[in-house]
Design an enzyme around this catalytic site. Structure first.
Site, PDB file in Angstrom:
ATOM      1  N   VAL A   1      -9.111  -2.077   6.190  1.00 55.19           N
ATOM      2  CA  VAL A   1      -7.954  -1.906   7.067  1.00 55.19           C
ATOM      3  C   VAL A   1      -7.956  -0.506   7.676  1.00 55.19           C
ATOM      4  O   VAL A   1      -8.412   0.453   7.055  1.00 55.19           O
ATOM      5  CB  VAL A   1      -6.646  -2.186   6.274  1.00 55.19           C
ATOM      6  CG1 VAL A   1      -6.375  -1.122   5.225  1.00 55.19           C
ATOM      7  CG2 VAL A   1      -5.454  -2.347   7.194  1.00 55.19           C
ATOM      8  N   CYS A   2      -7.476  -0.426   8.913  1.00 56.47           N
ATOM      9  CA  CYS A   2      -7.188   0.858   9.560  1.00 56.47           C
ATOM     10  C   CYS A   2      -5.821   0.701  10.219  1.00 56.47           C
ATOM     11  O   CYS A   2      -4.984  -0.048   9.716  1.00 56.47           O
ATOM     12  CB  CYS A   2      -8.289   1.260  10.540  1.00 56.47           C
ATOM     13  SG  CYS A   2      -8.466   0.183  11.963  1.00 56.47           S
ATOM     14  N   ARG A   3      -5.556   1.370  11.321  1.00 55.72           N
ATOM     15  CA  ARG A   3      -4.238   1.233  11.954  1.00 55.72           C
ATOM     16  C   ARG A   3      -4.093  -0.102  12.669  1.00 55.72           C
ATOM     17  O   ARG A   3      -3.119  -0.806  12.471  1.00 55.72           O
ATOM     18  CB  ARG A   3      -3.959   2.389  12.909  1.00 55.72           C
ATOM     19  CG  ARG A   3      -2.549   2.333  13.467  1.00 55.72           C
ATOM     20  CD  ARG A   3      -2.202   3.552  14.262  1.00 55.72           C
ATOM     21  NE  ARG A   3      -3.256   3.824  15.217  1.00 55.72           N
ATOM     22  CZ  ARG A   3      -3.069   4.306  16.431  1.00 55.72           C
ATOM     23  NH1 ARG A   3      -1.873   4.580  16.844  1.00 55.72           N
ATOM     24  NH2 ARG A   3      -4.078   4.529  17.226  1.00 55.72           N
TER      25      ARG A   3
ATOM     26  N   GLY B   1      -7.324  -2.098  13.684  1.00 55.60           N
ATOM     27  CA  GLY B   1      -8.496  -2.924  13.489  1.00 55.60           C
ATOM     28  C   GLY B   1      -9.809  -2.424  14.051  1.00 55.60           C
ATOM     29  O   GLY B   1     -10.853  -2.989  13.738  1.00 55.60           O
TER      30      GLY B   1
ATOM     31  N   MET C   1      -2.943  -1.899   9.553  1.00 52.83           N
ATOM     32  CA  MET C   1      -1.699  -1.536   8.871  1.00 52.83           C
ATOM     33  C   MET C   1      -0.488  -1.812   9.743  1.00 52.83           C
ATOM     34  O   MET C   1       0.613  -2.031   9.212  1.00 52.83           O
ATOM     35  CB  MET C   1      -1.733  -0.067   8.427  1.00 52.83           C
ATOM     36  CG  MET C   1      -2.605   0.200   7.214  1.00 52.83           C
ATOM     37  SD  MET C   1      -2.203  -0.816   5.746  1.00 52.83           S
ATOM     38  CE  MET C   1      -0.543  -0.247   5.362  1.00 52.83           C
TER      39      MET C   1
END
Length: 110
Positions: A61-63, A65, A89
């Site tokens: 996961v990141c902010r 994708g 996220m």
């Protein structure tokens, strides 16, 4: 952008006991992250890859994708089984999944 070679999973399908790898930067992590996530910023992943288990599914996961898709491609190319968490996220927070922060403030996605 990343083609079909990057597996994607919906936020709702990430199991509570799944290995969730957060590849965002430290300030993003401090503002809000999943309580059980492991933090390895994307820029450190190559040097710290040995910390990621090879014997189980890895959810990245990141902010939103993009960075996590890069991490998933690199991990899968190197022999891991990883999938990108769709929407990152931002989607995690919108879905009401548990979050915590390291700042003492309410958790937020920045």
């Amino acid at each position: 952008m990343f083609g079909s070679s990057v597996p994607v999973v919906e936020v709702s399908t990430v199991p509570a006991d799944g290995y969730l790898l957060d590849v965002r930067e430290a300030d993003e992590w401090r503002a809000g992250h999943a309580p059980s996530a492991v933090h390895i910023p994307l820029g450190e992943l190559a040097q710290r890859a040995a910390e990621v288990p090879r014997d189980r599914q890895v959810y990245v996961v990141c902010r939103v994708g993009g960075r996590s898709a890069q991490a998933v491609r690199a991990l899968n190319d190197a022999g891991w089984t990883a999938a990108n968490v769709a929407g990152g996220m931002s989607a995690w927070a919108l879905a009401g999944r548990d979050m915590t922060s390291d700042t003492g403030a309410d958790p937020a996605v920045v």
